[in-house]
Design an enzyme around this catalytic site. Structure first.
Site, mmCIF file in Angstrom:
data_model
loop_
_atom_site.group_PDB
_atom_site.id
_atom_site.type_symbol
_atom_site.label_atom_id
_atom_site.label_comp_id
_atom_site.label_asym_id
_atom_site.label_seq_id
_atom_site.Cartn_x
_atom_site.Cartn_y
_atom_site.Cartn_z
ATOM 1 N N ARG A 110 1.052 -5.058 -5.271
ATOM 2 C CA ARG A 110 1.135 -6.234 -4.388
ATOM 3 C C ARG A 110 1.380 -7.391 -5.353
ATOM 4 O O ARG A 110 0.503 -7.744 -6.129
ATOM 5 C CB ARG A 110 -0.156 -6.419 -3.611
ATOM 6 C CG ARG A 110 -0.510 -5.223 -2.703
ATOM 7 C CD ARG A 110 -1.606 -5.599 -1.730
ATOM 8 N NE ARG A 110 -2.203 -4.442 -1.068
ATOM 9 C CZ ARG A 110 -1.696 -3.836 0.016
ATOM 10 N NH1 ARG A 110 -0.585 -4.254 0.554
ATOM 11 N NH2 ARG A 110 -2.323 -2.811 0.564
ATOM 12 N N GLN A 130 -7.631 7.977 3.147
ATOM 13 C CA GLN A 130 -6.616 7.986 4.217
ATOM 14 C C GLN A 130 -5.205 7.748 3.698
ATOM 15 O O GLN A 130 -4.222 7.990 4.382
ATOM 16 C CB GLN A 130 -6.929 6.890 5.244
ATOM 17 C CG GLN A 130 -8.218 7.112 5.991
ATOM 18 C CD GLN A 130 -8.703 5.828 6.660
ATOM 19 O OE1 GLN A 130 -8.367 5.565 7.796
ATOM 20 N NE2 GLN A 130 -9.489 5.032 5.957
ATOM 21 N N ARG A 163 13.464 10.036 -2.589
ATOM 22 C CA ARG A 163 14.353 11.185 -2.872
ATOM 23 C C ARG A 163 15.603 11.128 -1.995
ATOM 24 O O ARG A 163 16.734 11.319 -2.467
ATOM 25 C CB ARG A 163 13.557 12.462 -2.594
ATOM 26 C CG ARG A 163 14.318 13.761 -2.685
ATOM 27 C CD ARG A 163 13.327 14.880 -2.381
ATOM 28 N NE ARG A 163 13.910 16.200 -2.385
ATOM 29 C CZ ARG A 163 14.430 16.777 -1.318
ATOM 30 N NH1 ARG A 163 14.504 16.123 -0.168
ATOM 31 N NH2 ARG A 163 14.892 18.015 -1.405
ATOM 32 N N ALA A 164 15.400 10.819 -0.713
ATOM 33 C CA ALA A 164 16.547 10.783 0.210
ATOM 34 C C ALA A 164 17.495 9.633 -0.140
ATOM 35 O O ALA A 164 18.717 9.808 -0.134
ATOM 36 C CB ALA A 164 16.045 10.639 1.650
ATOM 37 N N ARG A 181 -5.638 -2.436 8.629
ATOM 38 C CA ARG A 181 -5.550 -3.896 8.479
ATOM 39 C C ARG A 181 -6.024 -4.572 9.762
ATOM 40 O O ARG A 181 -7.169 -4.379 10.145
ATOM 41 C CB ARG A 181 -4.112 -4.286 8.148
ATOM 42 C CG ARG A 181 -4.021 -5.516 7.256
ATOM 43 C CD ARG A 181 -2.594 -5.869 7.000
ATOM 44 N NE ARG A 181 -1.960 -4.980 6.050
ATOM 45 C CZ ARG A 181 -1.988 -5.155 4.739
ATOM 46 N NH1 ARG A 181 -2.594 -6.175 4.238
ATOM 47 N NH2 ARG A 181 -1.393 -4.328 3.938
ATOM 48 N N GLY A 199 5.682 -2.202 3.803
ATOM 49 C CA GLY A 199 5.220 -2.726 5.085
ATOM 50 C C GLY A 199 5.586 -4.186 5.264
ATOM 51 O O GLY A 199 6.497 -4.708 4.605
ATOM 52 N N ASP A 200 4.829 -4.808 6.123
ATOM 53 C CA ASP A 200 5.047 -6.188 6.525
ATOM 54 C C ASP A 200 5.228 -7.172 5.358
ATOM 55 O O ASP A 200 6.215 -7.911 5.293
ATOM 56 C CB ASP A 200 3.786 -6.557 7.324
ATOM 57 C CG ASP A 200 4.020 -7.757 8.174
ATOM 58 O OD1 ASP A 200 5.134 -7.878 8.695
ATOM 59 O OD2 ASP A 200 3.093 -8.588 8.277
ATOM 60 N N THR A 240 4.057 2.679 5.678
ATOM 61 C CA THR A 240 2.652 2.245 5.689
ATOM 62 C C THR A 240 1.890 3.153 6.641
ATOM 63 O O THR A 240 2.413 3.511 7.703
ATOM 64 C CB THR A 240 2.486 0.775 6.137
ATOM 65 O OG1 THR A 240 1.119 0.564 6.536
ATOM 66 C CG2 THR A 240 3.371 0.392 7.315
ATOM 67 N N ASP A 275 -0.344 2.306 8.448
ATOM 68 C CA ASP A 275 -0.847 1.516 9.578
ATOM 69 C C ASP A 275 -0.014 1.637 10.859
ATOM 70 O O ASP A 275 -0.505 1.338 11.947
ATOM 71 C CB ASP A 275 -0.928 0.037 9.195
ATOM 72 C CG ASP A 275 -1.875 -0.216 8.042
ATOM 73 O OD1 ASP A 275 -2.711 0.665 7.776
ATOM 74 O OD2 ASP A 275 -1.780 -1.277 7.408
ATOM 75 N N GLY A 307 0.838 -1.213 0.000
ATOM 76 C CA GLY A 307 0.000 0.000 0.000
ATOM 77 C C GLY A 307 0.865 1.253 0.000
ATOM 78 O O GLY A 307 1.824 1.339 0.759
ATOM 79 N N ASP A 334 2.156 -0.359 11.982
ATOM 80 C CA ASP A 334 2.008 -1.639 12.678
ATOM 81 C C ASP A 334 3.261 -2.529 12.587
ATOM 82 O O ASP A 334 3.159 -3.734 12.731
ATOM 83 C CB ASP A 334 0.797 -2.404 12.090
ATOM 84 C CG ASP A 334 0.957 -2.684 10.603
ATOM 85 O OD1 ASP A 334 1.859 -2.085 9.969
ATOM 86 O OD2 ASP A 334 0.188 -3.497 10.078
ATOM 87 N N ARG A 369 -25.688 6.035 11.380
ATOM 88 C CA ARG A 369 -25.099 6.099 10.042
ATOM 89 C C ARG A 369 -23.700 5.506 10.074
ATOM 90 O O ARG A 369 -23.028 5.547 11.108
ATOM 91 C CB ARG A 369 -24.987 7.549 9.564
ATOM 92 C CG ARG A 369 -26.313 8.216 9.277
ATOM 93 C CD ARG A 369 -26.926 7.694 7.979
ATOM 94 N NE ARG A 369 -28.101 8.446 7.578
ATOM 95 C CZ ARG A 369 -29.318 8.299 8.077
ATOM 96 N NH1 ARG A 369 -29.546 7.425 9.042
ATOM 97 N NH2 ARG A 369 -30.327 9.024 7.618
ATOM 98 N N GLY A 428 -11.666 13.209 19.592
ATOM 99 C CA GLY A 428 -12.615 13.115 20.709
ATOM 100 C C GLY A 428 -13.748 12.144 20.454
ATOM 101 O O GLY A 428 -14.897 12.386 20.857
ATOM 102 N N SER A 467 -25.674 13.323 19.984
ATOM 103 C CA SER A 467 -24.967 12.695 18.856
ATOM 104 C C SER A 467 -23.629 12.136 19.332
ATOM 105 O O SER A 467 -23.100 12.566 20.355
ATOM 106 C CB SER A 467 -24.727 13.729 17.765
ATOM 107 O OG SER A 467 -23.780 14.665 18.211
HETATM 108 O O1 F6P Z 1 -1.416 -1.426 4.519
HETATM 109 C C1 F6P Z 1 -2.116 -0.226 4.369
HETATM 110 C C2 F6P Z 1 -3.563 -0.467 4.114
HETATM 111 O O2 F6P Z 1 -4.038 0.786 3.806
HETATM 112 C C3 F6P Z 1 -4.399 -1.115 5.208
HETATM 113 O O3 F6P Z 1 -4.714 -0.247 6.258
HETATM 114 C C4 F6P Z 1 -5.597 -1.597 4.445
HETATM 115 O O4 F6P Z 1 -6.201 -2.674 5.067
HETATM 116 C C5 F6P Z 1 -4.988 -2.037 3.157
HETATM 117 O O5 F6P Z 1 -3.801 -1.281 2.998
HETATM 118 C C6 F6P Z 1 -5.850 -1.874 1.938
HETATM 119 O O6 F6P Z 1 -5.057 -2.116 0.838
HETATM 120 P P1 F6P Z 1 -5.467 -2.166 -0.683
HETATM 121 O O7 F6P Z 1 -6.406 -1.084 -0.913
HETATM 122 O O8 F6P Z 1 -4.173 -1.938 -1.394
HETATM 123 O O9 F6P Z 1 -6.014 -3.505 -0.901
#
Ligand code: F6P
Length: 330
Positions: free
Chosen positions: A75, A257, A24-25, A175, A105-106, A129, A131, A14, A133, A249, A189, A218
Site C-alpha cells: 500500500r 482469509q 500469468r494470464a 473492510r 482493489g478500490d 480483492t 472483499d 491487499g 466490494d 467467545r 448456517g 450454542s
Molecule cells: O482489502 C482486503 C482486506 O483484506 C480487507 O478486508 C481488510 O480490511 C484489509 O484488507 C486489511 O488489510 P491489511 O492487512 O493489508 O492492512
C-alpha cells in the site's frame, strides 16, 4: 496515442488468492500477442523505484496454484502524492512501458485513475480483492477462496462451540462491506450475521440472544469487520453483562482469509480477466476495469468503479434471515 508494445503488470493493495493466475494470464496473453511484458514489483512502490523485471512464459510457470502474489504487493503512500506519481511515470518511460495492468482493489484503481489523468499512460484494472466490494463487477478475484476458508474455519469453531454450549462471535474481513460475511454466514448456517450495510446490529444480536436464552443452545454470530457500532470485541463486551447466562467467545479470523491456494473458480476467472485485460489494451482501451457481470466479461470505466458504491444484494440479506433459526431479526 503511442502504439502499445511494452506493458507492465502489478499487484497492489491487499493480496488475494488468484492474483498469480491473473499475472500469468496477462503475461502469456501479452506475449502471445507480440507484446513485451514487465512485472512491476511491490505495486506502485516498485513503479516509483523502478523495481521492474522482464517476464516471459517461464517466469509465470508453476504459480497458478499459489496464494499471495509473486510480484509482491504494497500500500504505497508515496503514490498518493503527485511527486511519487511523476517519479513512477519517469520510471515507466525509462523502461519503455506504455501501458499498465493493475490487479487490485478500490485504492489501487483510485491511484491508477489519478495517474492516467495526469500522464499519458493507459491503465487497465483487474479486480483482485477478497472483499468483492467493487462497483461494476459481480466478482473480484479471491472472493471464492476466502469464502471457503471462512466456511472451513467456522465449521471447526462450531464443533467446539456446540461441545461447550457457547456463543461464538466470529469476525470476518471485508473492510466496510459485508459481502464476505453475508455469503459465508449463509454457507455455514450462522445464526445471525452482522453487516455494516445494516443499522442497529447490536440490537439485532440482543434480540437474538434474548430468544436464544429460552433454548439454551450454542450459536455462531458472524460479524463483519467495520461495523459502525464498534469492533467485535467491543460489541461482545457490551452484550456479555446483559446475558450473563451465556458463555461468549470471540474469534477473529484475520489474515488467514487472504491466504491459501486459489479455488478453481478464482483461477478460471483470474485467467479470463487477465486475457481480457490484454485484449482491451490491444483494442486501445484506457482507464477501464475488466469486470464480470452475469458470467460475461465487461469493461467498466475506472472512474465509475472508484466513485460508485456496490450495494449488497438485499435478497441475500433476506434469505439469511428467512432461513435463520428464529427468522427475521429486524
Ligand atoms: O482489502 C482486503 C482486506 O483484506 C480487507 O478486508 C481488510 O480490511 C484489509 O484488507 C486489511 O488489510 P491489511 O492487512 O493489508 O492492512
Amino acid at each position: 496515442m503511442a502504439k502499445i508494445n511494452r506493458i507492465g503488470v502489478l499487484t497492489s493493495g491487499g493480496d488475494a488468492p488468484g492474483m498469480n493466475a491473473a499475472i500469468r494470464a496477462v503475461t502469456r496473453a501479452g506475449i502471445n500477442n507480440n507484446l513485451e511484458v514487465f512485472g512491476i514489483m511491490r505495486g506502485y512502490e516498485g513503479m516509483i523505484e523502478g523495481d521492474i523485471i522482464p517476464m516471459n512464459s517461464e517466469t509465470v510457470s508453476g504459480i497458478i496454484q499459489k496464494g499471495g502474489t509473486f510480484l509482491l504487493t504494497a500500500r504505497s503512500n508515496r503514490f498518493r502524492e503527485y511527486e511519487g506519481r511523476k517519479e513512477a511515470y519517469e520510471q515507466l518511460k525509462r523502461f519503455g512501458i506504455n501501458a499498465v495492468v493493475v490487479i487490485g482493489g478500490d485504492g489501487s484503481f483510485t491511484g491508477a485513475n489519478i495517474m492516467s489523468s495526469e500522464f499519458d499512460i493507459p491503465f487497465i484494472g483487474i479486480p483482485g480483492t477478497i472483499d468483492n466490494d467493487l462497483f461494476g463487477t459481480d466478482y473480484t478475484i479471491g472472493f471464492d477462496t476466502a469464502l471457503n476458508t471462512v466456511v472451513d474455519a467456522v465449521d471447526k469453531i462450531r464443533d467446539t462451540a456446540s461441545s461447550h454450549n457457547r456463543i461464538f462471535f466470529v469476525e470476518v474481513m471485508g473492510r466496510e462491506a459485508g459481502f464476505v460475511a453475508i455469503n459465508s454466514g449463509i454457507a455455514c448456517g450462522a445464526e445471525i450475521i452482522m453487516i455494516p450495510e445494516e443499522k442497529n446490529q447490536i440490537e439485532k444480536a440482543r434480540r437474538f440472544l434474548a430468544e436464544r436464552a429460552r433454548k439454551n443452545k450454542s450459536s455462531i454470530i458472524l460479524v463483519a469487520e467495520g461495523l459502525e457500532e464498534g469492533s467485535t470485541m467491543e460489541i461482545t463486551e457490551i452484550l456479555k453483562p446483559e446475558f450473563p447466562q451465556f458463555d461468549m467467545r470471540v474469534s477473529i479470523l484475520g489474515h488467514i482469509q487472504r491466504g491459501g491456494s486459489p479455488s478453481a473458480k478464482d483461477r478460471v476467472i483470474a485467467s479470463r480477466m487477465g486475457a481480457a485485460a490484454v485484449e482491451a489494451l490491444l483494442d486501445n482501451q484506457k482507464c477501464i476495469m475488466i469486470g464480470l457481470v452475469n458470467d460475461e466479461i465487461v469493461q467498466v470505466p475506472l472512474n465509475k468503479t472508484v466513485k460508485m458504491h456496490k450495494a449488497i444484494d438485499e435478497a441475500l440479506i433476506n434469505l439469511a434471515e428467512d432461513i435463520a433459526t428464529f427468522g427475521p431479526q429486524k
